[in-house]
Design a protein around this motif. Sequence first.
Motif, mmCIF file in Angstrom:
data_model
loop_
_atom_site.group_PDB
_atom_site.id
_atom_site.type_symbol
_atom_site.label_atom_id
_atom_site.label_comp_id
_atom_site.label_asym_id
_atom_site.label_seq_id
_atom_site.Cartn_x
_atom_site.Cartn_y
_atom_site.Cartn_z
ATOM 1 N N LEU A 192 -56.889 37.724 -20.058
ATOM 2 C CA LEU A 192 -56.252 37.104 -21.219
ATOM 3 C C LEU A 192 -57.212 37.075 -22.396
ATOM 4 O O LEU A 192 -58.340 36.586 -22.279
ATOM 5 N N SER A 193 -56.758 37.596 -23.549
ATOM 6 C CA SER A 193 -57.590 37.675 -24.744
ATOM 7 C C SER A 193 -57.105 36.751 -25.858
ATOM 8 O O SER A 193 -57.863 36.426 -26.763
ATOM 9 N N GLY A 194 -55.833 36.322 -25.807
ATOM 10 C CA GLY A 194 -55.311 35.452 -26.854
ATOM 11 C C GLY A 194 -53.878 35.070 -26.585
ATOM 12 O O GLY A 194 -53.172 35.712 -25.797
ATOM 13 N N MET A 195 -53.433 34.007 -27.279
ATOM 14 C CA MET A 195 -52.059 33.531 -27.177
ATOM 15 C C MET A 195 -51.566 33.153 -28.566
ATOM 16 O O MET A 195 -52.349 32.814 -29.444
ATOM 17 N N ALA A 196 -50.243 33.176 -28.749
ATOM 18 C CA ALA A 196 -49.632 32.699 -29.986
ATOM 19 C C ALA A 196 -48.229 32.214 -29.655
ATOM 20 O O ALA A 196 -47.543 32.801 -28.809
ATOM 21 N N ALA A 197 -47.792 31.146 -30.324
ATOM 22 C CA ALA A 197 -46.490 30.557 -30.050
ATOM 23 C C ALA A 197 -45.611 30.604 -31.290
ATOM 24 O O ALA A 197 -46.036 30.215 -32.380
ATOM 25 N N ALA A 198 -44.377 31.071 -31.108
ATOM 26 C CA ALA A 198 -43.392 31.063 -32.187
ATOM 27 C C ALA A 198 -42.564 29.787 -32.161
ATOM 28 O O ALA A 198 -41.993 29.392 -33.178
ATOM 29 N N SER A 199 -42.472 29.154 -30.996
ATOM 30 C CA SER A 199 -41.739 27.909 -30.825
ATOM 31 C C SER A 199 -42.197 27.285 -29.520
ATOM 32 O O SER A 199 -43.066 27.831 -28.824
ATOM 33 N N ARG A 200 -41.609 26.159 -29.133
ATOM 34 C CA ARG A 200 -41.998 25.525 -27.879
ATOM 35 C C ARG A 200 -41.570 26.354 -26.676
ATOM 36 O O ARG A 200 -42.063 26.146 -25.573
ATOM 37 N N SER A 201 -40.668 27.313 -26.883
ATOM 38 C CA SER A 201 -40.181 28.157 -25.790
ATOM 39 C C SER A 201 -40.783 29.552 -25.800
ATOM 40 O O SER A 201 -41.083 30.120 -24.743
ATOM 41 N N HIS A 202 -40.961 30.139 -26.988
ATOM 42 C CA HIS A 202 -41.361 31.537 -27.108
ATOM 43 C C HIS A 202 -42.873 31.660 -27.356
ATOM 44 O O HIS A 202 -43.378 31.228 -28.399
ATOM 45 N N ASP A 209 -58.475 45.038 -21.756
ATOM 46 C CA ASP A 209 -59.428 45.643 -20.829
ATOM 47 C C ASP A 209 -60.344 46.553 -21.641
ATOM 48 O O ASP A 209 -59.930 47.612 -22.100
ATOM 49 N N ALA A 210 -61.591 46.105 -21.859
ATOM 50 C CA ALA A 210 -62.532 46.860 -22.692
ATOM 51 C C ALA A 210 -62.836 48.212 -22.077
ATOM 52 O O ALA A 210 -63.194 48.309 -20.903
ATOM 53 N N MET A 211 -62.716 49.279 -22.900
ATOM 54 C CA MET A 211 -62.969 50.638 -22.445
ATOM 55 C C MET A 211 -64.219 51.233 -23.074
ATOM 56 O O MET A 211 -64.628 52.334 -22.710
ATOM 57 N N GLY A 212 -64.812 50.517 -24.062
ATOM 58 C CA GLY A 212 -66.002 51.009 -24.734
ATOM 59 C C GLY A 212 -65.677 51.900 -25.914
ATOM 60 O O GLY A 212 -64.560 52.416 -26.050
ATOM 61 N N MET A 213 -66.653 52.073 -26.808
ATOM 62 C CA MET A 213 -66.517 52.965 -27.970
ATOM 63 C C MET A 213 -65.294 52.601 -28.815
ATOM 64 O O MET A 213 -64.518 53.448 -29.235
ATOM 65 N N PHE A 214 -65.124 51.286 -29.084
ATOM 66 C CA PHE A 214 -64.032 50.788 -29.918
ATOM 67 C C PHE A 214 -62.656 51.184 -29.369
ATOM 68 O O PHE A 214 -61.729 51.467 -30.127
ATOM 69 N N GLY A 239 -56.723 52.013 -29.432
ATOM 70 C CA GLY A 239 -57.745 52.011 -30.469
ATOM 71 C C GLY A 239 -58.149 50.616 -30.898
ATOM 72 O O GLY A 239 -57.311 49.724 -31.044
ATOM 73 N N GLY A 240 -59.463 50.410 -31.108
ATOM 74 C CA GLY A 240 -59.976 49.162 -31.651
ATOM 75 C C GLY A 240 -60.310 48.119 -30.603
ATOM 76 O O GLY A 240 -59.758 48.105 -29.504
ATOM 77 N N ASP A 241 -61.263 47.233 -30.960
ATOM 78 C CA ASP A 241 -61.622 46.091 -30.124
ATOM 79 C C ASP A 241 -60.760 44.893 -30.515
ATOM 80 O O ASP A 241 -60.585 44.596 -31.704
ATOM 81 N N THR A 242 -60.251 44.171 -29.534
ATOM 82 C CA THR A 242 -59.314 43.071 -29.802
ATOM 83 C C THR A 242 -60.044 41.744 -29.951
ATOM 84 O O THR A 242 -59.885 40.841 -29.141
ATOM 85 N N THR A 243 -60.847 41.603 -30.982
ATOM 86 C CA THR A 243 -61.560 40.344 -31.206
ATOM 87 C C THR A 243 -60.907 39.493 -32.286
ATOM 88 O O THR A 243 -61.353 38.388 -32.546
ATOM 89 N N GLY A 244 -59.861 40.007 -32.934
ATOM 90 C CA GLY A 244 -59.274 39.303 -34.064
ATOM 91 C C GLY A 244 -58.085 38.442 -33.734
ATOM 92 O O GLY A 244 -57.571 37.733 -34.593
ATOM 93 N N GLY A 245 -57.593 38.485 -32.493
ATOM 94 C CA GLY A 245 -56.518 37.600 -32.087
ATOM 95 C C GLY A 245 -55.138 38.191 -32.250
ATOM 96 O O GLY A 245 -54.940 39.309 -32.719
#
Length: 332
Positions: A192-202, A209-214, A239-245
Amino acid sequence: FLSPARGFVLGAVNCRTRRGCRARLAVTADGAARWHAVTAPRVRLFNAGGNSLTQASRVTGVVFSSRRNGWLYGPGLWATHDGGGHWRRIVLGGDVVPSLGGGVVAMAAAAGNVYAVVSPDPFHGRPQELYRSPAGQDAWARVGTMTGDPFASLAVSGKAAWFGTSTHVWTTADGVRWHKYPFRCAGTGYGLSGMAAASRSHVVFLCADAMGMFHTGKEVLRSVNGGKTEHLAGRPPVGGDTTGGIAVPPHHSKVIAIAVITPGPDFLYRSASGGKAWTEITIPGTSGGVNLNSLSYLSRTAGWVVAGSPGETPTQLLRTTDAGRTWHPVRF
């Protein structure tokens, strides 16, 4: 931001790569058209080029639950209950060891409550914990015995809140009673890298899974019952590292944004189909390798993201008014 119009920004002027700089705070009430200075405590922005053993007087983030109640954090914790007129340093106590980098790593406010994900002693790999306080008071206490593994993610929507790890998700609909549910990413080796909620249900979950080289394997899972169960919604490009959420607009969970870092221009992956199809949205003015953070939506169309971190040059705040299709720099 409290709404599409009103928000607070933490920053600094004339920072140097290996020297912390005095924190400054600004507020807008008209969607970033005009900004006004707000008194900040005598703290410094954390600088990654400095000593790895951080001090409680350093901060990296800001969150407000109302015009009067706000906090600066990361790893230190400071609170105001008069809109920035006065600030008080908060000492969480317990097993938090500030001299070894212990402190707050994430915060969120939810309908009268404010939550803090705390890393008690990252120097020794202690798992993260969840703390809570009524928004108008400085009455912090640990929430149950839930822990990260060693990292955890936090999300809120109204009175509801979620504290998630790669094996379990704890949820509350009222900020009082918490329920624990098993959680598992779909792919082997994903966490798990992040979570976000649109409502109390959704709720949406980002697994990575880091693969290296961005390059990073990515999965988006969705829940329609508040986190009790979830299903695989889609797999964004690697593509890209998922550090921004990850972020979703309120009551519009099919629009999903994921901030990534690449060697070239930084961008968001955006889906308008609940994760089935993805579009690459370039962040203007970035040259690659810049941290993207504070990604959030405040309405079905208005959202924000910060490109850069304290100690980096340049940094900028960007705004969208079309649910993430386009982003524009904000001027101060």
